[in-house]
Design an enzyme around this catalytic site. Structure first.
Site, PDB file in Angstrom:
ATOM      1  N   LYS A 164       0.365   8.694   8.463  1.00  0.00           N
ATOM      2  CA  LYS A 164       0.854   9.470   7.324  1.00  0.00           C
ATOM      3  C   LYS A 164       1.198  10.887   7.758  1.00  0.00           C
ATOM      4  CE  LYS A 164      -1.546   6.414   4.185  1.00  0.00           C
ATOM      5  NZ  LYS A 164      -2.537   6.106   3.158  1.00  0.00           N
ATOM      6  N   GLN A 206      -8.026   8.644   1.248  1.00  0.00           N
ATOM      7  CA  GLN A 206      -7.908   7.354   1.931  1.00  0.00           C
ATOM      8  C   GLN A 206      -9.081   6.442   1.564  1.00  0.00           C
ATOM      9  OE1 GLN A 206      -5.188   6.606   3.678  1.00  0.00           O
ATOM     10  NE2 GLN A 206      -5.847   4.617   4.431  1.00  0.00           N
ATOM     11  N   ASP A 258      -0.578   8.207  -4.654  1.00  0.00           N
ATOM     12  CA  ASP A 258      -0.908   6.792  -4.469  1.00  0.00           C
ATOM     13  C   ASP A 258      -0.566   5.958  -5.701  1.00  0.00           C
ATOM     14  OD1 ASP A 258      -1.996   6.006  -2.005  1.00  0.00           O
ATOM     15  OD2 ASP A 258      -3.929   6.960  -2.439  1.00  0.00           O
TER      16      ASP A 258
HETATM   17  N1  L34 Z   1      -5.718   5.845  -0.771  1.00  0.00           N
HETATM   18  N2  L34 Z   1      -5.973   4.155   0.764  1.00  0.00           N
HETATM   19  C1  L34 Z   1      -5.173   4.909  -0.027  1.00  0.00           C
HETATM   20  N3  L34 Z   1      -3.822   4.726  -0.047  1.00  0.00           N
HETATM   21  C2  L34 Z   1      -3.232   3.776   0.719  1.00  0.00           C
HETATM   22  O1  L34 Z   1      -1.917   3.566   0.648  1.00  0.00           O
HETATM   23  C3  L34 Z   1      -4.035   3.007   1.563  1.00  0.00           C
HETATM   24  N4  L34 Z   1      -3.513   2.049   2.426  1.00  0.00           N
HETATM   25  C4  L34 Z   1      -4.269   0.816   2.652  1.00  0.00           C
HETATM   26  C5  L34 Z   1      -5.696   1.231   3.037  1.00  0.00           C
HETATM   27  N5  L34 Z   1      -6.200   2.334   2.264  1.00  0.00           N
HETATM   28  C6  L34 Z   1      -5.426   3.188   1.537  1.00  0.00           C
HETATM   29  C7  L34 Z   1      -2.744   2.329   3.483  1.00  0.00           C
HETATM   30  O2  L34 Z   1      -2.237   3.406   3.688  1.00  0.00           O
HETATM   31  C8  L34 Z   1      -3.492   0.173   3.782  1.00  0.00           C
HETATM   32  N6  L34 Z   1      -2.604   1.215   4.273  1.00  0.00           N
HETATM   33  C9  L34 Z   1      -1.769   1.095   5.400  1.00  0.00           C
HETATM   34  C10 L34 Z   1      -0.861   2.072   5.740  1.00  0.00           C
HETATM   35  C11 L34 Z   1      -0.057   1.964   6.846  1.00  0.00           C
HETATM   36  C12 L34 Z   1      -0.132   0.870   7.661  1.00  0.00           C
HETATM   37  C13 L34 Z   1      -1.028  -0.125   7.334  1.00  0.00           C
HETATM   38  C14 L34 Z   1      -1.839  -0.008   6.209  1.00  0.00           C
HETATM   39  C15 L34 Z   1       0.723   0.802   8.855  1.00  0.00           C
HETATM   40  O3  L34 Z   1       1.448   1.714   9.157  1.00  0.00           O
HETATM   41  N7  L34 Z   1       0.687  -0.268   9.632  1.00  0.00           N
HETATM   42  C16 L34 Z   1       1.457  -0.391  10.835  1.00  0.00           C
HETATM   43  C17 L34 Z   1       0.568  -0.511  12.050  1.00  0.00           C
HETATM   44  C18 L34 Z   1      -0.437   0.577  12.192  1.00  0.00           C
HETATM   45  C19 L34 Z   1      -1.465   0.321  13.285  1.00  0.00           C
HETATM   46  O4  L34 Z   1      -1.081  -0.135  14.370  1.00  0.00           O
HETATM   47  O5  L34 Z   1      -2.668   0.574  13.049  1.00  0.00           O
HETATM   48  C20 L34 Z   1       2.349  -1.619  10.705  1.00  0.00           C
HETATM   49  O6  L34 Z   1       3.354  -1.686  11.396  1.00  0.00           O
HETATM   50  O7  L34 Z   1       2.005  -2.512   9.923  1.00  0.00           O
END
Ligand code: L34
Length: 286
Positions: A53, A97, A120
């Site tokens: 983020k 988060q 969010d």
């Molecule tokens: N308050 N909590 C709050 N807001 C959110 O919107 C989230 N979430 C979920 C968990 N808790 C939260 C997220 O941000 C899940 N989540 C999230 C955000 C981004 C990615 C995955 C989950 C993401 O960028 N995934 C990448 C890979 C990242 C890595 O390698 O660790 C992808 O390509 O899927």
């Protein structure tokens, strides 16, 4: 063979166009949008998402402050920080988060955030706005899912969409968004009987169960669109994997998303869109 829809590619396109907008608005209003992310503890997955983020903010030109607090922070201390940010006119978006440590009630924390800064879209006011079709902030992952479907030109109207999972964060809101786009929506969950029978009638499957490789080929109708919202760690390899067994399902699907590189990057991109939206409202009200 399915066409893989790249959330990452769409994220790049969106972020580039936002970059230009942020420059324009920054000049116009003489202040940049500002997102504050609060991270409690050091859960590796949360650290990784929060880092993502921050990087996205940097890429787009949104000011980002990440407040890191130890696991031991009290509920009261956290609520006090939120209160301060609510009253800070230079802050446009506040995100705590999740998950939070057990001694902190997440509902109290979410409810404490001023709805107009709730990037969010988790606050009851924003959730209610979604269900009543009133203007409000739509949560990032469901919004990202619809944007990915639109990006691939997938028709939603009249289609049978089967959502697996009924969480407040994904399953429920994405079901409402699909319904608003005139899909016929079925919501399945852990107590659903004959799950595979139902998913086999789906034109669009949204997998948001939180179980690694849960969706198998036999659950998918030939030519279905399969959107994978899972973010699980493979217990053996430690690698990120989705709720869909990609290798198994891909040959049967018409369109499919991957993990990583699918919905995750769009979650973060929609967070940027929401931050920009909150900032613009904030500036226009002045
Ligand atoms: N308050 N909590 C709050 N807001 C959110 O919107 C989230 N979430 C979920 C968990 N808790 C939260 C997220 O941000 C899940 N989540 C999230 C955000 C981004 C990615 C995955 C989950 C993401 O960028 N995934 C990448 C890979 C990242 C890595 O390698 O660790 C992808 O390509 O899927």
């Amino acid at each position: 063979m399915a066409t893989v829809i790249s959330g990452k590619e769409l994220a790049t396109i969106r972020r580039n166009s936002m970059k230009e907008e942020v420059i324009e608005f920054g000049k116009k209003y003489n202040r940049l949008p500002h997102l504050v992310v609060i991270l409690v503890g050091d859960n590796p997955a949360s650290v990784s998402y929060v880092t993502g983020k921050g990087k996205a903010c940097e890429e787009i030109g949104i000011k980002n402050t990440t407040i890191k607090k130890p696991e031991t922070i009290s509920e009261k201390e956290l609520l006090d920080i939120i209160d301060e940010l609510n009253n800070d006119s230079t802050v446009d978006g506040i995100l705590v988060q999740l998950p939070l440590p057990k001694h902190i009630n997440p509902d109290l924390v979410i409810n404490a955030i001023t709805p107009s800064k709730d990037v969010d879209g988790f606050h009851p006011i924003n959730v209610a706005s979604l269900y009543l079709k009133q203007p409000g902030i739509v949560s990032c992952t469901p919004k990202g899912i619809i944007e990915v479907l639109d990006f691939a030109n997938i028709q939603i109207e009249g289609k049978h969409a089967v959502v697996i999972g009924r969480s407040n964060i994904v399953g429920m809101p994405v079901s409402k968004l699909l319904l608003d786009r005139n899909a016929t929506v079925t919501i399945c969950h852990s107590r659903t009987k004959n799950l595979a029978e139902i998913t086999n009638t789906a034109d669009i499957i949204i997998a948001a169960v939180g179980k690694a490789k849960f969706v198998k080929a036999e659950m998918v109708r030939e030519g279905a669109v399969v959107i994978d919202v899972g973010v699980n760690r493979d217990e053996v390899t430690g690698k990120l994997c989705g709720d869909v067994d990609f290798k198994d399902v891909e040959p049967k699907a018409s369109y499919i998303t991957k993990v990583p590189g699918g919905i995750g990057p769009m979650t973060i991109t929609c967070l940027m869109e929401n931050t920009l939206e909150c900032y613009l409202k904030h500036m226009e009200e002045k």
